[in-house]
Design a protein around this motif. Structure first.
Motif, PDB file in Angstrom:
ATOM      1  N   VAL A 267       0.843  -1.200   0.000  1.00 59.50           N
ATOM      2  CA  VAL A 267       0.000   0.000   0.000  1.00 59.50           C
ATOM      3  C   VAL A 267       0.876   1.248   0.000  1.00 59.50           C
ATOM      4  N   GLY A 268       0.798   2.034  -1.076  1.00 57.77           N
ATOM      5  CA  GLY A 268       1.567   3.273  -1.169  1.00 57.77           C
ATOM      6  C   GLY A 268       3.018   3.029  -1.524  1.00 57.77           C
ATOM      7  N   PRO A 269       3.839   4.090  -1.514  1.00 58.78           N
ATOM      8  CA  PRO A 269       5.269   3.967  -1.833  1.00 58.78           C
ATOM      9  C   PRO A 269       5.992   3.060  -0.840  1.00 58.78           C
ATOM     10  N   TRP A 270       7.008   2.360  -1.333  1.00 55.83           N
ATOM     11  CA  TRP A 270       7.815   1.475  -0.492  1.00 55.83           C
ATOM     12  C   TRP A 270       9.163   2.144  -0.265  1.00 55.83           C
TER      13      TRP A 270
ATOM     14  N   PHE B 212      15.786   4.597  -2.417  1.00 56.39           N
ATOM     15  CA  PHE B 212      14.450   4.711  -2.993  1.00 56.39           C
ATOM     16  C   PHE B 212      14.537   4.621  -4.518  1.00 56.39           C
ATOM     17  N   ILE B 213      15.555   5.251  -5.096  1.00 57.25           N
ATOM     18  CA  ILE B 213      15.762   5.183  -6.538  1.00 57.25           C
ATOM     19  C   ILE B 213      16.157   3.770  -6.962  1.00 57.25           C
ATOM     20  N   LEU B 214      16.949   3.084  -6.147  1.00 54.43           N
ATOM     21  CA  LEU B 214      17.370   1.717  -6.486  1.00 54.43           C
ATOM     22  C   LEU B 214      16.182   0.776  -6.637  1.00 54.43           C
ATOM     23  N   GLU B 215      15.041   1.140  -6.016  1.00 52.38           N
ATOM     24  CA  GLU B 215      13.834   0.326  -6.152  1.00 52.38           C
ATOM     25  C   GLU B 215      13.344   0.285  -7.602  1.00 52.38           C
ATOM     26  N   THR B 216      13.752   1.262  -8.417  1.00 57.71           N
ATOM     27  CA  THR B 216      13.290   1.309  -9.809  1.00 57.71           C
ATOM     28  C   THR B 216      14.158   0.458 -10.733  1.00 57.71           C
ATOM     29  N   LEU B 217      15.252  -0.093 -10.216  1.00 61.31           N
ATOM     30  CA  LEU B 217      16.102  -0.976 -11.003  1.00 61.31           C
ATOM     31  C   LEU B 217      15.566  -2.404 -10.979  1.00 61.31           C
ATOM     32  N   SER B 218      15.954  -3.191 -11.962  1.00 54.44           N
ATOM     33  CA  SER B 218      15.644  -4.624 -11.904  1.00 54.44           C
ATOM     34  C   SER B 218      16.499  -5.253 -10.807  1.00 54.44           C
TER      35      SER B 218
ATOM     36  N   ARG C 257      23.576   4.873 -15.412  1.00 55.99           N
ATOM     37  CA  ARG C 257      22.858   5.885 -16.192  1.00 55.99           C
ATOM     38  C   ARG C 257      21.445   6.083 -15.654  1.00 55.99           C
ATOM     39  N   HIS C 258      20.794   4.991 -15.312  1.00 56.21           N
ATOM     40  CA  HIS C 258      19.427   5.049 -14.789  1.00 56.21           C
ATOM     41  C   HIS C 258      19.379   5.846 -13.487  1.00 56.21           C
ATOM     42  N   VAL C 259      20.317   5.576 -12.596  1.00 58.07           N
ATOM     43  CA  VAL C 259      20.354   6.272 -11.302  1.00 58.07           C
ATOM     44  C   VAL C 259      20.699   7.747 -11.500  1.00 58.07           C
TER      45      VAL C 259
END
Length: 298
Positions: free
Chosen positions: A83-86, A113-119, A159-161
């Motif tokens: 539920v909501g952001p992790w 928090f940004i690392l959560e967007t990586l695979s 690059r993603h980070v």
């Protein structure tokens, strides 16, 4: 494990335990999961023929990374239902972590928090390379790919980070001064003081995990963030107090409502302004903020 360590496998594991915990925590963002990973890594380590191990530290990191990756992949569905952001589980850390500028930067809740967007694989490679400076041969062995593939994944993750968080060097003194201004304005209800310390495009991320009230998605912009914070304080009632602390090697605040911990607030600071606020309210993630957790990159 007792104080009289004689078994070579146990001695090696104990020597590197803080490092292995830090690796697992950086990959998973959860201290509880990191502890479980260490148990799994230990069970595999005691089965290894040490005579065949060239570099015990590197081998232990490989085992730990594999177990953390397995857990991260298995947990993907749980996070999708969250539920909501992790946000990562905040850890109270010792002064030596804050003194290691590179480690503290990589441990910040803002970056994690940004690392959560990586695979999962990208995250593991990024962590091993950027945080622990592991060589590509050893990273390849940990993720089951070639060194060339590991290098390519590392560049892609970097690059993603960078696209989501350009790295602007900020001194600890500047960060602490900015947070002191924020804390004073918050405690005195100085709205203008908060406006002056928050960047116009500040982002507020809160994590209640469905157990505590939190914004269902990130709140962006000074006006919206201030309205949300004021509304939350009004709904909570009672008396809020704040205590300066060190969270994941970076300055942060523990917020209490009528003396009981309500949450931990971490920050991203750029050019003497707060550009990111990360508020962890989920009580299941607040078990490590009253005693220090040893973390290390060595």
């Amino acid at each position: 494990m007792n104080d009289h360590v004689t078994d070579p496998a146990t001695e090696a594991f104990v020597t590197h335990r803080d490092l292995l915990f830090t690796v697992a925590y950086e990959i998973l963002g959860s201290a509880a999961d990191a502890e479980d990973v260490l148990q799994e890594a230990w069970l595999r380590w005691v089965e290894v023929d040490l005579a065949q191990v060239r570099d015990q530290r590197a081998y232990l990191v490989q085992i730990t990374t594999r177990q953390a990756l397995n857990r991260l992949r298995a947990r993907k569905r749980l996070k999708e239902a969250y539920v909501g952001p992790w946000l990562p589980e905040p850890l109270l850390t010792a002064p030596d972590v804050a003194e290691d500028v590179e480690l503290s930067e990589n441990l910040s809740l803002a970056l994690m928090f940004i690392l959560e967007t990586l695979s999962p694989t990208e995250r593991a490679v990024f962590v091993l390379r950027e945080v622990f400076d592991i060589g590509y041969d050893d990273i390849a062995a940990a993720i089951g790919k070639s060194p060339a593939a590991a290098r390519q994944i590392a560049h892609r993750a970097r690059r993603h980070v960078d696209a989501r968080q350009p790295r602007t060097p900020v001194s600890p003194e500047e960060t602490r001064a900015t947070l002191d201004s924020f804390q004073r304005a918050l405690e005195t209800g100085d709205l203008q003081g908060l406006v002056e310390v928050l960047a116009p495009d500040v982002v507020f991320v809160s994590d209640g995990g469905g157990l505590k009230l939190a914004a269902p998605r990130p709140v962006v912009g000074t006006d919206k963030v201030l309205r949300y914070m004021a509304g939350s304080l009004h709904k909570a009632g009672g008396t809020f107090t704040s205590e300066a602390t060190t969270v994941n090697g970076n300055p942060g605040l523990i917020l209490r409502l009528d003396g009981v911990i309500d949450g931990v607030l971490a920050f991203r600071v750029e050019n003497a302004r707060v550009t990111g606020l990360y508020y962890v309210r989920n009580p299941e993630k607040l078990t490590r903020v009253e005693s220090e957790t040893p973390l290390t990159s060595r």
